[in-house]
Design an enzyme around this catalytic site. Structure first.
Site, PDB file in Angstrom:
ATOM      1  N   GLY A 129       0.822  -1.206   0.000  1.00 38.54           N
ATOM      2  CA  GLY A 129       0.000   0.000   0.000  1.00 38.54           C
ATOM      3  C   GLY A 129       0.850   1.246   0.000  1.00 38.54           C
ATOM      4  N   ASN A 130       0.219   2.369   0.305  1.00 35.37           N
ATOM      5  CA  ASN A 130       0.929   3.638   0.370  1.00 35.37           C
ATOM      6  C   ASN A 130       0.310   4.496   1.466  1.00 35.37           C
ATOM      7  OD1 ASN A 130      -1.271   5.335  -0.888  1.00 35.37           O
ATOM      8  ND2 ASN A 130      -0.857   3.936  -2.598  1.00 35.37           N
ATOM      9  N   ARG A 131       0.839   5.694   1.642  1.00 33.11           N
ATOM     10  CA  ARG A 131       0.476   6.530   2.793  1.00 33.11           C
ATOM     11  C   ARG A 131      -0.663   7.493   2.509  1.00 33.11           C
ATOM     12  NH1 ARG A 131       5.888   9.278   4.700  1.00 33.11           N
ATOM     13  NH2 ARG A 131       4.405  10.223   6.151  1.00 33.11           N
TER      14      ARG A 131
END
Length: 412
Positions: free
Chosen positions: A210-212
């Site tokens: 995923g990412n932030r």
């Protein structure tokens, strides 16, 4: 404007009056000086003591209190912003017709600052021609009348007319204090699709890549567009902590492929598409059916990645004539160039009409409430966006989009 922005919080007599307490707390905790002016009917739902304790100011409803101070004039004159939460059908009607029979309605007549109404009522009342005429009249005079949310009302009823989430109301208040003219009705008749949040690519039933991205910027774009009159569809990836923007239709997705399918389906008849989501460039080539276990030895499993389709590039290839495309780019400088260098190259490579460029890093752009960056246009115009609330950046983007819509006629 003084050190602490002075906000008048008018409270109408509806069941949603209790949510005004959350708005009040949100405003005071963010440094605003708030004076609550309820109607008599509002005090049948929430007592004056509650508003006084949360605001630190006395609460009055009539014009014959503190007569020497001329409160019925002074409260409105001294305000930097007036909010009405909730704005009932009755209160909208009285405001539209200039009736001044209590402290709140006299305040509405004397205020020369931005005034914003946040409606809450049953769907039939909101859709009644009398209410629609009153709303149009108030908007024609420069007041902001926001679109209500859709959802559970009183009893078992559901539909459009639910008060916007208190967090959204506080965000709109911040926007209007920073930019009083940020919510013109200049996107009416424009169908908008916005993506937001961060996609997740499963490794196994437990883990994912995923990412932030929190989705806050995409949600701000949807919120501002809806309140400027657009028909908004928001394709949201993993943004469950955020309240749905009032007036927007939300489509929830998880992976990059799900987001691609949803955005492309919605973009078929959209006038404007804004790709604000952080879409994963890669995904695991294979997804394990069971949780990947640690082995007894010290070996570490290898994850093979494959590339995800470029959603924005696909939209550029299939765009219909007159459709406007807005991209987002999160960049860091490197040995090949600075943030702006990479942004300019991406604008040219992607072929979009506008590109919002963010410099990212710890505490910047992702997972924060404020944002800054540049707005790059395909005609070579570059605009620096100063640091401010994400709704302010959203308003800047829609200013540019509205200008392009006027020039190209891109609307339904």
């Amino acid at each position: 404007m003084g050190t602490r922005p002075r906000v008048v919080l008018g409270v109408g007599g509806g069941i949603a009056a209790y949510k005004a307490c959350e708005v009040l707390r949100g405003l005071t905790e963010s440094g605003h000086d708030v004076r609550v002016v309820p109607t008599d009917a509002a005090l049948r739902f929430v007592g004056a003591a509650t508003f006084e304790a949360l605001s630190g100011h006395p609460v009055h409803t009539g014009v014959f209190t503190d007569v020497p101070e001329v409160q019925h004039v002074r409260v409105g004159q001294e305000a930097d912003l007036v909010l009405v939460v909730p704005a009932t059908a009755d209160l909208l009607a009285r405001a539209a017709h200039g009736i001044a029979d209590d402290l709140l309605t006299t305040t509405l007549l004397t205020a020369r600052c931005p005034v914003a109404f946040f409606p809450a009522m049953h769907t039939e009342m909101w859709e009644h021609p009398a209410t629609r005429d009153n709303v149009a009249s108030l908007r024609s005079r420069g007041a902001v009348v926001t679109e209500p949310d859709a959802g559970r009302l009183t009893g078992t009823d559901t539909g459009k007319g639910r008060l916007a989430d208190p967090r959204e109301i506080v965000d709109v208040a911040r926007l209007l204090l920073a930019r009083p003219a940020a919510l013109p009705r200049d996107l009416e008749g424009v169908r908008v699709v916005i993506s937001a949040g961060g996609t997740r690519e499963p490794l196994d039933p437990v883990r994912f890549l995923g990412n932030r991205s929190s989705g806050k910027q995409g949600y701000a774009l949807a919120r501002v567009a809806a309140q400027r009159g657009a028909e908004v569809t928001l394709v949201a990836a993993h943004t469950v902590a955020l309240p749905d923007p009032a007036g927007a239709t939300v489509v929830r997705v998880s992976t990059a492929e799900e987001l691609r399918v949803a955005v492309e389906a919605e973009a078929d008849d959209a006038d404007v598409v804004v790709m604000a989501a952080a879409v994963a460039d890669f995904r695991p080539a294979e997804r394990a059916e069971h949780k990947i276990k640690k082995s007894d030895d010290t070996s570490v499993p290898t994850v093979e990645l494959t590339r995800n389709p470029d959603v924005l590039a696909g939209l550029v290839r299939t765009r219909r004539p007159g459709q406007l495309l807005v991209g987002f780019a999160a960049e860091t400088g490197d040995e090949h160039g600075g943030v702006l260098d990479h942004g300019r190259a991406k604008l040219k490579r992607k072929g979009v009409d506008l590109l919002v460029l963010n410099a990212v890093g710890e505490g910047r752009a992702f997972e924060v409430d404020d944002n800054t960056g540049w707005l790059l246009s395909s005609d070579g115009v570059e605009r620096r966006i100063p640091l401010g609330a994400k709704s302010e950046l959203a308003a800047t983007v829609w200013d540019a989009v509205a200008e392009l819509v006027r020039d190209t006629g891109a609307r339904h």
